[in-house]
Design an enzyme around this catalytic site. Sequence first.
Site, PDB file in Angstrom:
ATOM      1  N   LEU A  97     -24.065  -0.778 -48.993  1.00  0.00           N
ATOM      2  CA  LEU A  97     -24.203   0.649 -49.282  1.00  0.00           C
ATOM      3  C   LEU A  97     -25.365   0.740 -50.249  1.00  0.00           C
ATOM      4  O   LEU A  97     -25.439  -0.051 -51.202  1.00  0.00           O
ATOM      5  CB  LEU A  97     -22.927   1.203 -49.936  1.00  0.00           C
ATOM      6  CG  LEU A  97     -21.713   1.425 -49.032  1.00  0.00           C
ATOM      7  CD1 LEU A  97     -20.494   1.789 -49.875  1.00  0.00           C
ATOM      8  CD2 LEU A  97     -21.980   2.511 -48.001  1.00  0.00           C
ATOM      9  N   ASP A  98     -26.283   1.667 -50.038  1.00  0.00           N
ATOM     10  CA  ASP A  98     -27.453   1.699 -50.900  1.00  0.00           C
ATOM     11  C   ASP A  98     -27.100   2.192 -52.307  1.00  0.00           C
ATOM     12  O   ASP A  98     -25.979   2.627 -52.575  1.00  0.00           O
ATOM     13  CB  ASP A  98     -28.590   2.518 -50.269  1.00  0.00           C
ATOM     14  CG  ASP A  98     -28.244   3.976 -50.077  1.00  0.00           C
ATOM     15  OD1 ASP A  98     -27.763   4.612 -51.032  1.00  0.00           O
ATOM     16  OD2 ASP A  98     -28.466   4.498 -48.971  1.00  0.00           O
ATOM     17  N   TYR A  99     -28.064   2.108 -53.182  1.00  0.00           N
ATOM     18  CA  TYR A  99     -27.878   2.378 -54.620  1.00  0.00           C
ATOM     19  C   TYR A  99     -27.255   3.743 -54.879  1.00  0.00           C
ATOM     20  O   TYR A  99     -26.411   3.898 -55.763  1.00  0.00           O
ATOM     21  CB  TYR A  99     -29.243   2.279 -55.302  1.00  0.00           C
ATOM     22  CG  TYR A  99     -29.219   2.301 -56.823  1.00  0.00           C
ATOM     23  CD1 TYR A  99     -28.766   1.207 -57.548  1.00  0.00           C
ATOM     24  CD2 TYR A  99     -29.692   3.404 -57.527  1.00  0.00           C
ATOM     25  CE1 TYR A  99     -28.767   1.206 -58.932  1.00  0.00           C
ATOM     26  CE2 TYR A  99     -29.693   3.422 -58.909  1.00  0.00           C
ATOM     27  CZ  TYR A  99     -29.233   2.320 -59.614  1.00  0.00           C
ATOM     28  OH  TYR A  99     -29.234   2.339 -60.984  1.00  0.00           O
ATOM     29  N   ARG A 145     -29.181   8.260 -43.621  1.00  0.00           N
ATOM     30  CA  ARG A 145     -30.262   8.887 -44.389  1.00  0.00           C
ATOM     31  C   ARG A 145     -31.505   9.066 -43.510  1.00  0.00           C
ATOM     32  O   ARG A 145     -32.206  10.072 -43.588  1.00  0.00           O
ATOM     33  CB  ARG A 145     -30.589   8.054 -45.630  1.00  0.00           C
ATOM     34  CG  ARG A 145     -29.451   8.030 -46.657  1.00  0.00           C
ATOM     35  CD  ARG A 145     -29.862   7.322 -47.930  1.00  0.00           C
ATOM     36  NE  ARG A 145     -28.743   7.196 -48.851  1.00  0.00           N
ATOM     37  CZ  ARG A 145     -28.363   8.158 -49.701  1.00  0.00           C
ATOM     38  NH1 ARG A 145     -29.039   9.289 -49.749  1.00  0.00           N
ATOM     39  NH2 ARG A 145     -27.328   7.976 -50.503  1.00  0.00           N
TER      40      ARG A 145
END
Length: 255
Positions: free
Chosen positions: A101-103, A201
């Site tokens: 999971l990105d930042y 995204r």
Amino acid sequence: MRLNKIISHNTRYSRREADELIKKGLVKIDGKVVTDLATKASFEDKVSVDGKTLYEKSGYTVLVYNKPKGELVSKKDDRGRRTIYDSLPQKYSHYLSVGRLDYASEGLLLLCDSPSVVSALMHGDLERVYYVKINGEITPAMEEAMRLGLHAEDARRGGHSDSSIHAMDFAPFVDYRIIKSRPNFSTVKVTIREGKNRELRRFFGYFDTEVVDLKRVSYGIVDLGMLKPGKTRFLETNEYKALRDYISYTEEISD
């Protein structure tokens, strides 16, 4: 398998730290010092680090973590940002994440101490469920792409600035439900199977729309439930059974 990968998967060391150990002559294969970082090995070889023999894990445990925003899914960060391993107890430092999971994203993250189980989950077709909040409304074009899929020749918006990925194919969503659609912001619950590099995204970015919140609430047989941000739990008995059944099934169809 690369030697640094074997070390990272079965010790508390990251791959970079494993590389340093190899350079320093602290790693041996069958009693001989190895300093070539490109060396490959398996557990048919006797691999030792600083005098301690490595053993392949036969059993495994799976950890469910509710990742908060502002943590990287990485063992180390050159820029000094917080990682999930800064938050997790030290005893889980050798666990590997099932995907990322990105930042700026949050929610359900699975970690496991078995590389083979991690690989089976990452490359399987398990459904992932997300709540996505976007800056704008859900348009007919977005809905059509959710239903039918989309090829984006330029899928850079929404991706990491350093990513080399430009084009991307988006499979049709397994399911979606529009919770709220307003000119200023909208929320949609989506189910996908792939989870490519910043897929959601990039999907909404293709329509010049920014994802402002993204939360994963389910991964295959595991739901986030009431687990609070920053907290962990192990799989329950029924979840382990479902996982074993899934892995057995994927092994059968791949034979």
